[in-house]
Design a protein around this motif. Structure first.
Motif, PDB file in Angstrom:
ATOM      1  N   HIS A  28     -52.068  11.862  47.391  1.00 19.48           N
ATOM      2  CA  HIS A  28     -51.928  12.733  46.215  1.00 19.48           C
ATOM      3  C   HIS A  28     -51.402  11.968  45.006  1.00 19.48           C
ATOM      4  O   HIS A  28     -51.697  12.335  43.862  1.00 19.48           O
ATOM      5  CB  HIS A  28     -50.991  13.902  46.540  1.00 19.48           C
ATOM      6  CG  HIS A  28     -51.679  15.022  47.247  1.00 19.48           C
ATOM      7  ND1 HIS A  28     -52.171  16.139  46.613  1.00 19.48           N
ATOM      8  CD2 HIS A  28     -51.995  15.173  48.554  1.00 19.48           C
ATOM      9  CE1 HIS A  28     -52.745  16.948  47.485  1.00 19.48           C
ATOM     10  NE2 HIS A  28     -52.645  16.394  48.685  1.00 19.48           N
ATOM     11  N   SER A  33     -58.918  12.944  42.679  1.00 15.13           N
ATOM     12  CA  SER A  33     -59.030  14.286  43.248  1.00 15.13           C
ATOM     13  C   SER A  33     -60.324  14.358  44.043  1.00 15.13           C
ATOM     14  O   SER A  33     -61.338  13.745  43.649  1.00 15.13           O
ATOM     15  CB  SER A  33     -59.014  15.356  42.157  1.00 15.13           C
ATOM     16  OG  SER A  33     -60.239  15.344  41.447  1.00 15.13           O
ATOM     17  N   PRO A  34     -60.333  15.090  45.147  1.00 12.59           N
ATOM     18  CA  PRO A  34     -61.565  15.171  45.945  1.00 12.59           C
ATOM     19  C   PRO A  34     -62.694  15.857  45.208  1.00 12.59           C
ATOM     20  O   PRO A  34     -63.869  15.567  45.451  1.00 12.59           O
ATOM     21  CB  PRO A  34     -61.110  15.968  47.179  1.00 12.59           C
ATOM     22  CG  PRO A  34     -59.914  16.732  46.735  1.00 12.59           C
ATOM     23  CD  PRO A  34     -59.230  15.851  45.745  1.00 12.59           C
ATOM     24  N   ASN A  52     -62.206  21.364  43.443  1.00  9.61           N
ATOM     25  CA  ASN A  52     -60.822  21.205  43.911  1.00  9.61           C
ATOM     26  C   ASN A  52     -60.282  22.510  44.494  1.00  9.61           C
ATOM     27  O   ASN A  52     -59.563  22.509  45.488  1.00  9.61           O
ATOM     28  CB  ASN A  52     -59.929  20.722  42.771  1.00  9.61           C
ATOM     29  CG  ASN A  52     -60.110  19.243  42.485  1.00  9.61           C
ATOM     30  OD1 ASN A  52     -60.442  18.470  43.385  1.00  9.61           O
ATOM     31  ND2 ASN A  52     -59.886  18.844  41.240  1.00  9.61           N
ATOM     32  N   LEU A  55     -61.795  23.067  47.896  1.00  5.45           N
ATOM     33  CA  LEU A  55     -61.212  22.182  48.911  1.00  5.45           C
ATOM     34  C   LEU A  55     -59.728  22.449  49.142  1.00  5.45           C
ATOM     35  O   LEU A  55     -59.106  21.800  49.976  1.00  5.45           O
ATOM     36  CB  LEU A  55     -61.417  20.710  48.498  1.00  5.45           C
ATOM     37  CG  LEU A  55     -62.883  20.253  48.428  1.00  5.45           C
ATOM     38  CD1 LEU A  55     -62.986  18.896  47.752  1.00  5.45           C
ATOM     39  CD2 LEU A  55     -63.480  20.193  49.832  1.00  5.45           C
ATOM     40  N   TRP A  57     -57.313  21.902  46.971  1.00  4.38           N
ATOM     41  CA  TRP A  57     -56.482  20.895  46.302  1.00  4.38           C
ATOM     42  C   TRP A  57     -55.512  21.513  45.302  1.00  4.38           C
ATOM     43  O   TRP A  57     -54.545  20.869  44.880  1.00  4.38           O
ATOM     44  CB  TRP A  57     -57.403  19.892  45.583  1.00  4.38           C
ATOM     45  CG  TRP A  57     -56.779  18.609  45.153  1.00  4.38           C
ATOM     46  CD1 TRP A  57     -56.386  18.283  43.900  1.00  4.38           C
ATOM     47  CD2 TRP A  57     -56.473  17.472  45.974  1.00  4.38           C
ATOM     48  NE1 TRP A  57     -55.874  17.010  43.874  1.00  4.38           N
ATOM     49  CE2 TRP A  57     -55.902  16.491  45.135  1.00  4.38           C
ATOM     50  CE3 TRP A  57     -56.624  17.200  47.323  1.00  4.38           C
ATOM     51  CZ2 TRP A  57     -55.499  15.256  45.609  1.00  4.38           C
ATOM     52  CZ3 TRP A  57     -56.222  15.959  47.805  1.00  4.38           C
ATOM     53  CH2 TRP A  57     -55.662  15.019  46.964  1.00  4.38           C
ATOM     54  N   ASP A  58     -55.753  22.778  44.911  1.00  3.07           N
ATOM     55  CA  ASP A  58     -54.909  23.440  43.913  1.00  3.07           C
ATOM     56  C   ASP A  58     -53.691  24.114  44.531  1.00  3.07           C
ATOM     57  O   ASP A  58     -52.805  24.590  43.824  1.00  3.07           O
ATOM     58  CB  ASP A  58     -55.725  24.492  43.152  1.00  3.07           C
ATOM     59  CG  ASP A  58     -56.261  25.564  44.089  1.00  3.07           C
ATOM     60  OD1 ASP A  58     -56.653  25.202  45.226  1.00  3.07           O
ATOM     61  OD2 ASP A  58     -56.276  26.746  43.701  1.00  3.07           O
ATOM     62  N   LEU A  61     -48.260  21.502  47.515  1.00  4.08           N
ATOM     63  CA  LEU A  61     -48.332  20.352  48.426  1.00  4.08           C
ATOM     64  C   LEU A  61     -47.893  20.714  49.843  1.00  4.08           C
ATOM     65  O   LEU A  61     -48.514  20.305  50.832  1.00  4.08           O
ATOM     66  CB  LEU A  61     -47.458  19.211  47.885  1.00  4.08           C
ATOM     67  CG  LEU A  61     -48.058  18.369  46.763  1.00  4.08           C
ATOM     68  CD1 LEU A  61     -47.071  17.295  46.333  1.00  4.08           C
ATOM     69  CD2 LEU A  61     -49.363  17.733  47.209  1.00  4.08           C
ATOM     70  N   GLN A  64     -50.579  22.636  51.575  1.00  7.72           N
ATOM     71  CA  GLN A  64     -51.690  21.747  51.930  1.00  7.72           C
ATOM     72  C   GLN A  64     -51.350  20.887  53.153  1.00  7.72           C
ATOM     73  O   GLN A  64     -52.163  20.729  54.070  1.00  7.72           O
ATOM     74  CB  GLN A  64     -52.020  20.840  50.744  1.00  7.72           C
ATOM     75  CG  GLN A  64     -52.691  21.528  49.575  1.00  7.72           C
ATOM     76  CD  GLN A  64     -53.154  20.517  48.540  1.00  7.72           C
ATOM     77  OE1 GLN A  64     -53.820  19.541  48.864  1.00  7.72           O
ATOM     78  NE2 GLN A  64     -52.795  20.759  47.284  1.00  7.72           N
ATOM     79  N   TRP A  68     -53.092  20.947  56.776  1.00  9.21           N
ATOM     80  CA  TRP A  68     -53.741  19.741  57.312  1.00  9.21           C
ATOM     81  C   TRP A  68     -53.127  19.351  58.658  1.00  9.21           C
ATOM     82  O   TRP A  68     -53.852  18.996  59.600  1.00  9.21           O
ATOM     83  CB  TRP A  68     -53.578  18.594  56.313  1.00  9.21           C
ATOM     84  CG  TRP A  68     -54.104  17.291  56.827  1.00  9.21           C
ATOM     85  CD1 TRP A  68     -55.380  16.846  56.769  1.00  9.21           C
ATOM     86  CD2 TRP A  68     -53.348  16.282  57.505  1.00  9.21           C
ATOM     87  NE1 TRP A  68     -55.480  15.627  57.372  1.00  9.21           N
ATOM     88  CE2 TRP A  68     -54.249  15.250  57.834  1.00  9.21           C
ATOM     89  CE3 TRP A  68     -52.010  16.146  57.863  1.00  9.21           C
ATOM     90  CZ2 TRP A  68     -53.850  14.097  58.503  1.00  9.21           C
ATOM     91  CZ3 TRP A  68     -51.605  15.005  58.534  1.00  9.21           C
ATOM     92  CH2 TRP A  68     -52.516  13.997  58.845  1.00  9.21           C
ATOM     93  N   PHE A 278     -60.331  10.553  50.697  1.00  9.91           N
ATOM     94  CA  PHE A 278     -58.940  10.840  51.063  1.00  9.91           C
ATOM     95  C   PHE A 278     -58.752  11.341  52.503  1.00  9.91           C
ATOM     96  O   PHE A 278     -57.874  10.858  53.219  1.00  9.91           O
ATOM     97  CB  PHE A 278     -58.336  11.851  50.074  1.00  9.91           C
ATOM     98  CG  PHE A 278     -58.433  11.424  48.642  1.00  9.91           C
ATOM     99  CD1 PHE A 278     -58.052  10.145  48.275  1.00  9.91           C
ATOM    100  CD2 PHE A 278     -58.910  12.278  47.669  1.00  9.91           C
ATOM    101  CE1 PHE A 278     -58.143   9.730  46.952  1.00  9.91           C
ATOM    102  CE2 PHE A 278     -59.000  11.883  46.346  1.00  9.91           C
ATOM    103  CZ  PHE A 278     -58.628  10.599  45.984  1.00  9.91           C
TER     104      PHE A 278
END
Length: 313
Positions: A28, A33-34, A52, A55, A57-58, A61, A64, A68, A278
């Motif tokens: 990050h 950004s992906p 984003n 995926l 990404w917004d 953290l 996310q 993951w 990433f």
């Protein structure tokens, strides 16, 4: 021993979690950004932002990372941003390549290095000096340079082994060993020099110990003194070096994999970093860390079996 094993397992799990969190944060912090990758070149800012959001990404953290991590525990590392293929199946295909190379190279360097080191320690004189000089020369040679030399001599000139490529064991066992021969030689010869020096130093020290002199005075056969008592006394540092070599080979054989076109983890890591993929980077980091932790655990258990004082540490 059970408490020792439990403590080491707990520490290993914490290490993997910390490594996964650090790799997640570093990805990050890299600035990309992906969405910019999946949207493709020429995409507008709105299209990148939409990707984003798709995926995830917004999201915060912490959310996310926990999402993951939950998927990773179920062996789901997501999909590649480049080709859309699952990362875990790709890693499963690559792990045996790197593992085979690291295991064979470690075994080769261990067998050759221990044999040479013991020979140097029990034959002090000209042979010892020759082995010391030869191992010093071998240590000074870069592995990629040795690999190029082996390709030129054994593949190009002698036509004995394939220069590049990898064949799975299930497809053709003989070609599998042939495809790994040159990478294993390139990695194992340098490792054997380190093992030889470590074994020689340990054996010289062991042969001067009081209990070894007592065994000689009692008339114990010389082979038993050298290869059972002295070699066991000298084995702890040799086992440690072998474990470190395996870890280094598993996690740092990128150049050798590139040189011999082996589709292993090193090649995957290099490709993922170059393409800013990433999720693939995170997957490789976690797998490599897990292997390092597992290797260290096995190494600690072997050392604890060789030396009871280690268990109390």
């Amino acid at each position: 021993m059970f408490a020792y094993l439990t403590r080491r397992l707990g520490l290993g799990v914490v290490t993997v979690l910390v490594a996964s969190a650090l790799s997640f944060l570093l990805v990050h912090a890299s600035g990309g950004s992906p969405g910019a990758i999946t949207a493709g070149q020429g995409a507008t800012a709105a299209q990148i932002a939409a990707e984003n959001v798709r995926l995830g990404w917004d999201r915060p953290l912490v959310v996310q990372y926990l999402s993951w991590l939950g998927d990773a525990i179920r062996s789901d590392f997501g999909v590649s941003l480049i080709d859309g293929h699952g990362i875990w199946p790709d890693l499963l295909h690559r792990i045996p390549v790197t593992a085979s190379m690291a295991i064979f190279a470690t075994l080769f360097s261990g067998i050759l290095g221990i044999g040479i080191g013991v020979a140097a320690a029990v034959n002090r004189g000209r042979l010892d000096r020759v082995i010391t000089v030869a191992s010093g020369v071998m240590l000074s040679l870069p592995q990629f340079w040795l690999g190029i030399l082996l390709v030129y001599v054994l593949a190009v000139k002698a036509d004995l082994l394939p220069a590049t490529g990898y064949v799975e064991f299930t497809a053709a066992p003989t070609q599998y060993f042939q495809s790994l021969a040159l990478p294993v030689l390139a990695l194992g010869l340098t490792g054997a020099a380190i093992i030889a020096r470590t074994t020689r130093a340990g054996m010289v020290n062991a042969l001067e110990q009081e209990h070894i002199r007592t065994l000689r005075a009692l008339g114990t056969p010389l082979w038993r003194i050298r290869y059972l008592h002295a070699l066991r006394f000298a084995s702890a540092p040799v086992v440690s070096v072998l474990g470190i070599q395996f870890i280094a080979l598993f996690g740092g054989s990128v150049i050798i994999e590139q040189l011999f076109a082996l589709p292993g983890l090193g090649q995957a890591a290099q490709t993922a970093i170059d393409t800013h993929d990433f999720p693939s980077v995170q997957g490789v980091v976690v797998i490599a860390t897990a292997v390092v932790v597992l290797t260290n655990l096995i190494l600690d258990l072997v050392l604890a079996a060789l030396d009871p004082q280690v268990r109390a540490a």
